[in-house]
Motif scaffolding. Structure first.
Motif, PDB file in Angstrom:
ATOM      1  N   ALA A  43      29.388  54.290  85.033  1.00 24.62           N
ATOM      2  CA  ALA A  43      27.951  54.748  85.646  1.00 24.62           C
ATOM      3  C   ALA A  43      28.016  55.135  86.766  1.00 24.62           C
ATOM      4  CB  ALA A  43      26.986  53.480  85.857  1.00 24.62           C
ATOM      5  N   PHE A  44      28.614  54.922  87.505  1.00 27.43           N
ATOM      6  CA  PHE A  44      28.521  55.589  88.943  1.00 27.43           C
ATOM      7  C   PHE A  44      29.078  57.145  88.873  1.00 27.43           C
ATOM      8  CE2 PHE A  44      30.246  55.838  93.747  1.00 27.43           C
ATOM      9  CZ  PHE A  44      29.100  55.719  94.011  1.00 27.43           C
ATOM     10  N   PHE A  45      30.326  56.781  88.671  1.00 25.52           N
ATOM     11  CA  PHE A  45      30.554  58.846  88.490  1.00 25.52           C
ATOM     12  C   PHE A  45      29.535  59.303  87.829  1.00 25.52           C
ATOM     13  CE2 PHE A  45      34.643  56.335  89.288  1.00 25.52           C
ATOM     14  CZ  PHE A  45      34.872  57.099  91.113  1.00 25.52           C
ATOM     15  N   MET A  46      29.070  59.135  86.880  1.00 22.86           N
ATOM     16  CA  MET A  46      28.053  59.261  86.247  1.00 22.86           C
ATOM     17  C   MET A  46      26.994  60.142  86.634  1.00 22.86           C
ATOM     18  SD  MET A  46      26.171  58.175  82.470  1.00 22.86           S
ATOM     19  CE  MET A  46      24.709  59.315  82.167  1.00 22.86           C
ATOM     20  N   GLU A  47      26.112  59.024  87.712  1.00 21.56           N
ATOM     21  CA  GLU A  47      24.875  59.605  88.088  1.00 21.56           C
ATOM     22  C   GLU A  47      25.026  60.587  89.175  1.00 21.56           C
ATOM     23  OE1 GLU A  47      23.009  56.172  90.547  1.00 21.56           O
ATOM     24  OE2 GLU A  47      25.048  54.543  89.467  1.00 21.56           O
ATOM     25  N   SER A  48      27.114  60.298  90.022  1.00 22.42           N
ATOM     26  CA  SER A  48      27.021  60.931  91.185  1.00 22.42           C
ATOM     27  C   SER A  48      27.226  62.201  90.553  1.00 22.42           C
ATOM     28  CB  SER A  48      28.264  59.888  91.698  1.00 22.42           C
ATOM     29  OG  SER A  48      27.996  58.662  91.819  1.00 22.42           O
ATOM     30  N   THR A  49      27.756  62.236  90.240  1.00 23.14           N
ATOM     31  CA  THR A  49      28.313  63.498  89.292  1.00 23.14           C
ATOM     32  C   THR A  49      27.066  64.362  88.999  1.00 23.14           C
ATOM     33  OG1 THR A  49      30.368  62.712  87.765  1.00 23.14           O
ATOM     34  CG2 THR A  49      29.240  65.180  87.236  1.00 23.14           C
ATOM     35  N   PHE A  50      25.953  63.524  88.160  1.00 24.39           N
ATOM     36  CA  PHE A  50      24.585  64.841  87.992  1.00 24.39           C
ATOM     37  C   PHE A  50      24.023  64.836  88.795  1.00 24.39           C
ATOM     38  CE2 PHE A  50      26.614  63.805  83.547  1.00 24.39           C
ATOM     39  CZ  PHE A  50      25.936  64.665  82.881  1.00 24.39           C
ATOM     40  N   TYR A  79       7.019  70.497  83.986  1.00 23.72           N
ATOM     41  CA  TYR A  79       8.039  72.104  84.074  1.00 23.72           C
ATOM     42  C   TYR A  79       8.794  73.000  82.931  1.00 23.72           C
ATOM     43  CZ  TYR A  79      10.981  76.056  86.874  1.00 23.72           C
ATOM     44  OH  TYR A  79      11.192  76.903  86.482  1.00 23.72           O
ATOM     45  N   TYR A  80      10.062  72.358  82.413  1.00 21.17           N
ATOM     46  CA  TYR A  80      10.360  72.749  81.701  1.00 21.17           C
ATOM     47  C   TYR A  80       9.469  73.233  80.514  1.00 21.17           C
ATOM     48  CZ  TYR A  80      14.037  73.683  78.242  1.00 21.17           C
ATOM     49  OH  TYR A  80      15.077  74.071  76.826  1.00 21.17           O
ATOM     50  N   ARG A  81       8.747  72.809  80.322  1.00 22.71           N
ATOM     51  CA  ARG A  81       7.736  72.955  78.842  1.00 22.71           C
ATOM     52  C   ARG A  81       6.948  73.802  79.346  1.00 22.71           C
ATOM     53  NH1 ARG A  81       5.477  67.607  75.599  1.00 22.71           N
ATOM     54  NH2 ARG A  81       4.702  69.493  74.358  1.00 22.71           N
ATOM     55  N   THR A  82       5.864  74.191  80.702  1.00 24.06           N
ATOM     56  CA  THR A  82       5.348  74.634  81.007  1.00 24.06           C
ATOM     57  C   THR A  82       5.923  75.950  81.396  1.00 24.06           C
ATOM     58  OG1 THR A  82       4.515  73.880  82.870  1.00 24.06           O
ATOM     59  CG2 THR A  82       3.681  72.850  80.910  1.00 24.06           C
ATOM     60  N   ARG A  83       6.600  76.143  82.304  1.00 24.84           N
ATOM     61  CA  ARG A  83       7.292  77.143  83.059  1.00 24.84           C
ATOM     62  C   ARG A  83       6.831  77.855  84.392  1.00 24.84           C
ATOM     63  NH1 ARG A  83      11.454  76.446  80.874  1.00 24.84           N
ATOM     64  NH2 ARG A  83      13.395  77.470  79.856  1.00 24.84           N
ATOM     65  N   LYS A  84       5.124  76.244  84.884  1.00 26.35           N
ATOM     66  CA  LYS A  84       4.377  76.501  85.720  1.00 26.35           C
ATOM     67  C   LYS A  84       5.402  76.167  87.570  1.00 26.35           C
ATOM     68  CE  LYS A  84       0.434  75.487  83.447  1.00 26.35           C
ATOM     69  NZ  LYS A  84      -1.084  74.944  83.348  1.00 26.35           N
ATOM     70  N   GLU A  85       5.404  76.939  87.646  1.00 28.97           N
ATOM     71  CA  GLU A  85       5.968  76.360  89.496  1.00 28.97           C
ATOM     72  C   GLU A  85       5.183  75.464  89.920  1.00 28.97           C
ATOM     73  OE1 GLU A  85       8.437  76.659  92.419  1.00 28.97           O
ATOM     74  OE2 GLU A  85       8.544  78.051  89.839  1.00 28.97           O
ATOM     75  N   PHE A  86       3.854  74.734  89.720  1.00 28.36           N
ATOM     76  CA  PHE A  86       3.566  73.343  89.864  1.00 28.36           C
ATOM     77  C   PHE A  86       4.585  72.651  90.132  1.00 28.36           C
ATOM     78  CE2 PHE A  86       1.279  70.429  89.430  1.00 28.36           C
ATOM     79  CZ  PHE A  86       1.125  69.398  90.263  1.00 28.36           C
ATOM     80  N   PHE A 110      20.641  67.511  92.700  1.00 25.54           N
ATOM     81  CA  PHE A 110      19.786  68.676  93.632  1.00 25.54           C
ATOM     82  C   PHE A 110      20.554  70.488  94.263  1.00 25.54           C
ATOM     83  CE2 PHE A 110      19.871  63.707  94.502  1.00 25.54           C
ATOM     84  CZ  PHE A 110      18.689  64.020  95.360  1.00 25.54           C
ATOM     85  N   PHE A 111      21.367  70.289  93.448  1.00 28.04           N
ATOM     86  CA  PHE A 111      21.704  72.282  94.044  1.00 28.04           C
ATOM     87  C   PHE A 111      21.790  73.017  92.364  1.00 28.04           C
ATOM     88  CE2 PHE A 111      24.260  68.394  96.553  1.00 28.04           C
ATOM     89  CZ  PHE A 111      23.163  68.670  97.632  1.00 28.04           C
ATOM     90  N   PHE A 119      19.652  72.580  80.972  1.00 24.81           N
ATOM     91  CA  PHE A 119      21.068  71.725  81.360  1.00 24.81           C
ATOM     92  C   PHE A 119      20.584  70.872  82.602  1.00 24.81           C
ATOM     93  CE2 PHE A 119      25.196  71.419  84.267  1.00 24.81           C
ATOM     94  CZ  PHE A 119      25.531  70.322  82.480  1.00 24.81           C
ATOM     95  N   HIS A 120      19.830  71.491  83.709  1.00 20.18           N
ATOM     96  CA  HIS A 120      18.911  70.803  84.661  1.00 20.18           C
ATOM     97  C   HIS A 120      18.841  69.677  84.441  1.00 20.18           C
ATOM     98  CE1 HIS A 120      17.585  70.402  88.492  1.00 20.18           C
ATOM     99  NE2 HIS A 120      18.153  70.359  88.923  1.00 20.18           N
ATOM    100  N   LEU A 121      17.673  69.684  83.343  1.00 23.29           N
ATOM    101  CA  LEU A 121      16.963  68.717  82.760  1.00 23.29           C
ATOM    102  C   LEU A 121      17.669  67.331  82.229  1.00 23.29           C
ATOM    103  CD1 LEU A 121      13.578  68.030  82.175  1.00 23.29           C
ATOM    104  CD2 LEU A 121      13.635  68.952  80.200  1.00 23.29           C
ATOM    105  N   ALA A 122      18.667  67.977  81.737  1.00 25.01           N
ATOM    106  CA  ALA A 122      19.254  66.972  81.590  1.00 25.01           C
ATOM    107  C   ALA A 122      19.904  66.638  82.505  1.00 25.01           C
ATOM    108  CB  ALA A 122      20.750  67.749  80.675  1.00 25.01           C
ATOM    109  N   SER A 123      20.516  67.237  83.687  1.00 27.95           N
ATOM    110  CA  SER A 123      20.886  66.216  84.500  1.00 27.95           C
ATOM    111  C   SER A 123      20.180  65.113  85.054  1.00 27.95           C
ATOM    112  CB  SER A 123      21.739  67.535  85.727  1.00 27.95           C
ATOM    113  OG  SER A 123      22.293  68.551  84.317  1.00 27.95           O
TER     114      SER A 123
END
Length: 511
Positions: free
Chosen positions: A111-118, A48-55, A123-124, A133-137
């Protein structure tokens, strides 16, 4: 210490083991799917990041919803699993808590706090942060889950190959001597790579299975085809990597846990140029007469393959059950002591420790502890039968894991072939096979852990602490009660997850 540990009720040991096994099996239903879906949804959001296609945005969000449901269940069971070390296995926690607790603490803090943060951003944050930034998350959520798995597997690997530690007779505890040795032991690296690749494999199988159901129902065809394509590519690569890392794991097991390898192969009498058993009749319900049998009935073997896997030499020596009990000479000329010798040296270490703790802090007792402490756990062994795992379970679980793994390679390759020929939507028989991949992948995954954990019995820590010396001094009836409470709780949680997942799958992606 010795008298106290030997006074533990055998029922307490059995129920404590059963409760821990129950929790671990349920926990492992959720963890590999979390790790595997993290890769699939990361790839889709990258598209999605590379193509920007809504699919691709819709596809990524669909798989992320399923990831989220499973992630929550994995966290709940994982917390209970860690608490059981303090409640049911307090002798273990006291004896090696300085070492075992370190990787678990790092897992929780880092690790747990890292995954819980991102995961919250993933999701939101679709409309609140930039696409990059969303892709990185999304990828960092998966990376956090993977790092979490790393530290947990480091702790598990140390139990099977305890290094980087020294025993302090003044504190009666094993203390960490080298954090790097514990964190990056070859056993930990092999266990991590094999476990993670098998988790990717399960996530890929789940993706292909759900997508095959869509094709069978003639719904969301584009999502199904693209998901099968990505899932099959991830599955094929991860299956081949799992096979490669499994080879390294077999080599480490042969070096550090020869009895486990002998149980996996139903190898009673070893030798040079050993073949790998492809098929044999091993009664699944009865421990074989390993003291007298030479090999299991109707055995079909691949010549020299076991020696090659275990020693990286086609004519290498692989010990069988009887060799390990009676003692044997390794390929490098060193002699492995017999079980009787190990038991004697273990009892010497226990006696020296008792005398040392009683005030006799002599040079002789110190020397005995330094010389024989590596066999300390054998001082609690009463007979050879206690050191031999239940061979049928290990033998069949290993073959189920390998057999299903080979089948998955063929199916993923076949899926890619039919996608290339653009026949994937019309091949209904292939859709049913795709759906069947989900339970098969779970069976293979659980079988691998059964071999890893039951194969090292009776050891809580290899050669250092048998199970009956590691448990808490609790009433077996209390543990039995909590066993059934956990059984009801975990089964309910699993039923709830399956119900939510099925509803989300039926609902499909948000268009």
């Amino acid at each position: 210490m010795g008298n106290l540990l030997l006074a533990i009720d055998p029922g307490t040991v059995d129920w404590s083991r059963a409760q821990f096994a129950l929790t671990a099996i349920y926990h492992w239903l959720f963890v590999p799917l979390t790790l595997g879906l993290a890769v699939v949804m990361g790839i889709m959001e990258t598209c999605y990041y590379r193509t920007r296609k809504e699919f691709w945005r819709s596809a990524a969000r669909f798989w992320q919803r399923l990831f989220g449901v499973n992630f929550a269940m994995g966290v709940a069971t994982g917390i209970i699993l860690e608490f059981e070390f303090g409640t049911n296995w307090s002798n273990y926690s006291w004896f090696v808590g300085d070492i075992f607790g370190a990787p678990l603490a790092i897992e929780g803090i880092l690790a747990f706090f890292m995954e819980s943060t991102f995961v919250a951003v993933m999701f939101f944050g679709w409309k609140k942060v930039s696409p990059g930034f969303h892709l990185a998350s999304t990828w960092l959520t998966g990376l956090g889950a993977t790092i979490s798995a790393w530290w947990i597997l480091v702790a598990n690997a140390w139990m099977q190959y305890p290094i980087g530690c020294t025993f302090n007779p003044d504190t009666m505890r094993n203390e960490m001597a080298s954090f790097l040795d514990v964190a990056f032991s070859p056993f930990a690296i092999d266990k991590f790579t094999h476990t993670i690749t098998s988790a990717w494999l399960l996530g890929a199988a789940f993706t292909v299975g759900v997508s095959s159901w869509y094709l069978l129902k003639k719904r969301h065809t584009e999502l199904a085809v693209q998901s099968i394509k990505i899932g099959s590519m991830v599955g094929l690569v991860s299956a081949l990597l799992a096979a490669f890392t499994g080879d390294n794991s077999a080599y480490m097991v042969a070096k550090t846990q020869p009895m486990k390898l002998a149980a996996m192969e139903a190898l009673y009498e070893g030798g040079k140029s050993q073949g790998l058993t492809a098929a044999a009749f091993v009664n699944p319900f009865k421990q074989p007469d390993y003291q007298n049998e030479t090999e299991p009935p109707m055995r079909i073997a691949v010549p020299n393959m076991l020696s090659l896997l275990a020693t990286h030499s086609a004519d290498g020596y692989v010990p069988g059950v009887r060799d390990i009990i009676n003692g044997y000479t390794k390929d490098d000329g060193t002699r492995e002591p017999s079980l009787k010798e190990k038991m004697e040296r273990g009892r010497n270490a226990i006696a020296a420790l008792k005398a040392y703790r009683g005030g006799q802090k002599t040079k002789t007792n110190r020397q005995i502890l330094e010389r024989d402490m590596k066999y300390f756990g054998y001082g609690y062994i009463k007979n050879a039968e206690q050191t031999v795992p239940f061979i049928p379970i290990n033998f069949w679980a290993f073959r189920i894991m390998v057999g299903i793994g080979m089948f998955l390679i063929l199916v993923f390759a076949g899926m890619l072939f039919f996608i290339y020929r653009k026949d994937i939507t019309r091949s209904h028989w292939l859709h049913w096979i795709g759906i069947a991949l989900i339970p098969l992948a779970y069976i293979a995954s659980e079988s691998g852990w059964i071999v890893a954990e039951l194969g090292r019995q009776p050891w809580t820590i290899q050669d250092m602490l048998p199970t009956w010396t590691a448990v808490s001094d609790l009433s077996s009836s209390n543990i039995a009660l909590t066993f059934f409470l956990f059984l009801i709780l975990f089964t309910t949680m699993l039923a709830v997850e399956i119900n939510i997942m099925c509803k989300q799958i039926k609902k499909g992606p948000e268009l």
